[in-house]
Design a protein around this motif. Structure first.
Motif, mmCIF file in Angstrom:
data_model
loop_
_atom_site.group_PDB
_atom_site.id
_atom_site.type_symbol
_atom_site.label_atom_id
_atom_site.label_comp_id
_atom_site.label_asym_id
_atom_site.label_seq_id
_atom_site.Cartn_x
_atom_site.Cartn_y
_atom_site.Cartn_z
ATOM 1 N N ALA A 243 41.040 19.060 42.927
ATOM 2 C CA ALA A 243 41.508 19.501 41.604
ATOM 3 C C ALA A 243 41.686 18.323 40.656
ATOM 4 O O ALA A 243 41.578 18.473 39.434
ATOM 5 C CB ALA A 243 42.827 20.266 41.744
ATOM 6 N N TRP A 266 43.318 18.285 35.224
ATOM 7 C CA TRP A 266 43.272 18.767 36.598
ATOM 8 C C TRP A 266 42.935 20.255 36.609
ATOM 9 O O TRP A 266 43.307 20.995 35.693
ATOM 10 C CB TRP A 266 44.616 18.539 37.289
ATOM 11 C CG TRP A 266 44.907 17.088 37.591
ATOM 12 C CD1 TRP A 266 44.131 16.005 37.285
ATOM 13 C CD2 TRP A 266 46.072 16.568 38.246
ATOM 14 N NE1 TRP A 266 44.721 14.850 37.697
ATOM 15 C CE2 TRP A 266 45.920 15.156 38.303
ATOM 16 C CE3 TRP A 266 47.213 17.138 38.791
ATOM 17 C CZ2 TRP A 266 46.881 14.332 38.882
ATOM 18 C CZ3 TRP A 266 48.168 16.315 39.363
ATOM 19 C CH2 TRP A 266 47.997 14.932 39.418
ATOM 20 N N ARG A 267 42.263 20.703 37.639
ATOM 21 C CA ARG A 267 41.814 22.093 37.727
ATOM 22 C C ARG A 267 42.980 22.983 38.162
ATOM 23 O O ARG A 267 43.337 23.040 39.345
ATOM 24 C CB ARG A 267 40.653 22.215 38.708
ATOM 25 C CG ARG A 267 39.421 21.400 38.311
ATOM 26 C CD ARG A 267 38.285 21.634 39.283
ATOM 27 N NE ARG A 267 37.100 20.863 38.952
ATOM 28 C CZ ARG A 267 36.624 19.857 39.679
ATOM 29 N NH1 ARG A 267 37.237 19.510 40.810
ATOM 30 N NH2 ARG A 267 35.536 19.206 39.312
ATOM 31 N N ASP A 269 43.262 26.216 38.397
ATOM 32 C CA ASP A 269 42.967 27.325 39.320
ATOM 33 C C ASP A 269 42.942 26.851 40.764
ATOM 34 O O ASP A 269 43.437 27.548 41.669
ATOM 35 C CB ASP A 269 41.642 27.986 38.935
ATOM 36 C CG ASP A 269 40.474 27.013 38.920
ATOM 37 O OD1 ASP A 269 40.702 25.791 38.742
ATOM 38 O OD2 ASP A 269 39.322 27.458 39.083
ATOM 39 N N GLN A 270 42.394 25.659 41.006
ATOM 40 C CA GLN A 270 42.371 25.136 42.367
ATOM 41 C C GLN A 270 43.778 24.789 42.848
ATOM 42 O O GLN A 270 44.111 24.983 44.030
ATOM 43 C CB GLN A 270 41.469 23.904 42.456
ATOM 44 C CG GLN A 270 39.985 24.219 42.366
ATOM 45 C CD GLN A 270 39.103 23.013 42.664
ATOM 46 O OE1 GLN A 270 37.956 22.964 42.235
ATOM 47 N NE2 GLN A 270 39.620 22.041 43.383
#
Length: 418
Positions: A243, A266-267, A269-270
């Protein structure tokens, strides 16, 4: 169908087709060659003629015919040739009935177990997994680990020869053997992900294709053994770590340490998925190393800033992890966590205990950690020399540039107080 979609489909179907051939005929190495030729035929023909209604059955048929040809050529006696010529596709290779679930995933998991058999070296396990299950070409696997294609070809050939000579059955392991083989599978997937996230050598820092493939295969393993908390822990660890990838590289390809990263990149969802996975896995039984590492990653990812990170919790988690195995890298990370929670001097004392560990003799992480803590302590000269030592040990160009830049920054006058 767009070309990228066809490529994704072929990558997904490749281990299923190979598993079907090996389960029916054996001959891992020859079957793998036959599948590769079927994939090449599909890659050339499907964009022109369209994807067939049953792409898996099409690939199995083409690969089976090619396998028959290869086996005929290899056999010295007419009796064996006649036997091979009479082979036909078993019923289960056709598209399954609507009321019967396909066994594709089972074959792929068995193939993973086969490629990760403990009789193989770690290098052969990784190479075979990426080649046979991940769908990467030999050239792609060679590029990933920065070795000549001929070297990787020999490595893969030795692994296939070892499988052939061992007489291993294409069947899922049972009992204690299954636990051992599953541990090997997870270890190989972890190594693949680690190499993709922090390349040991080469110009760039990341290999997104390797991290994505490791996550994909770990999802597959979890779908097949959802009750195993360590499988879930490994998937959570990969998601939570990956992420941060968008913020880990600067605009010119430079490494950006976590404390300086733009966390809005940063991602999310992950992170959400990873936190949910590890939160659900931890209460389900004995806590393993992958679950603890995922919990540490979750603490990092959920912190709104570097300053707000709960270093005391991370320190406690590392101490539990240290109790599981004598791992010098875990000890190094624990020392850094101690420095952040109890002061740099406390961390430096722990790092001093690792100075004579031969397993870290050529590892750039030890002098890099020491340099960071000395910099926090205001020991600029010692920090600069340690950064230079870490750069000299590193074989990754992005890491070298980062470490040398930190050293150069400390070469000038110290910043004014405050």
């Amino acid at each position: 169908m767009p070309e990228t979609s066809a490529e994704d489909l072929l990558r997904e179907l490749a281990p299923q087709v190979l598993g079907a051939l090996v389960r029916r005929y054996g001959h891992f190495d020859t079957a793998e060659d036959a599948v590769q030729e079927a994939l090449i035929a599909a890659a050339h023909g499907w964009p022109r003629d369209g994807v067939p209604d049953n792409p898996r059955g099409w690939l199995i048929t083409v690969a089976s015919r090619r396998l028959t040809d290869l086996l005929r050529r290899e056999q010295a006696r007419m009796r064996r040739e006649d036997t091979v010529a009479r082979w036909v596709l078993p019923e289960q290779w056709r598209a399954p009935a609507a009321d019967r679930p396909p066994a594709d995933a089972d074959d792929t998991l068995i193939l993973l177990f086969l490629c990760c058999h403990p009789a193989l070296s770690a290098a052969s396990q990784i190479a075979l997994t990426l080649r046979a299950v991940g769908g990467l070409s030999t050239a792609e696997v060679a590029r990933a680990f920065l070795v000549p294609e001929a070297t990787m070809t020999r490595r893969i050939s030795r692994g296939k020869q070892r499988i052939r000579d061992s007489g291993l059955r294409f069947a899922p392991p049972t009992g204690a053997e299954r636990a051992d083989r599953l541990a090997a599978v997870l270890h190989v997937l972890y190594l693949i992900f680690t190499e993709g996230y922090a390349r040991t050598a080469g110009p760039g820092l990341l290999r997104a294709d390797l991290t994505a493939e490791a996550i994909r295969l770990t999802r597959l393993v979890r779908r097949l053994v959802p009750e195993d908390p360590e499988v879930t822990g490994l998937l959570a660890l990969m998601l939570l770590t990956d992420a941060r990838a968008p913020a880990r590289i600067g605009p010119h390809g430079e490494l950006v340490p976590m404390a300086e990263q733009d966390r809005s990149r940063w991602r999310a969802d992950q992170i959400t998925e990873g936190v949910e996975l590890i939160t659900g896995a931890l209460p389900r039984g004995v806590v393993g190393a992958y679950q603890l590492q995922a919990a540490i990653a979750a603490v990092h990812d959920e912190a709104p800033s570097a300053a707000a990170t709960d270093w005391a919790q991370i320190t406690a988690l590392y101490e539990v992890l240290l109790g599981m195995s004598d791992n010098p890298v875990v000890a190094l990370n624990h020392a850094v966590a101690v420095a952040m929670s109890r002061g740099a001097s406390a961390g430096l004392a722990l790092l001093a205990d690792l100075a004579d560990d031969p397993r870290l003799a050529d590892d750039p992480r030890l002098p890099a950690a020491r340099a960071h803590l000395w910099e926090l302590e205001g020991e600029r000269l010692a920090a600069r020399e340690a950064y230079r030592m870490a750069a000299a040990r590193s074989t990754n160009l992005a890491q070298q540039r980062y470490l040398n830049a930190r050293a150069e920054r400390l070469a000038g006058d110290p910043p004014p107080a405050g």
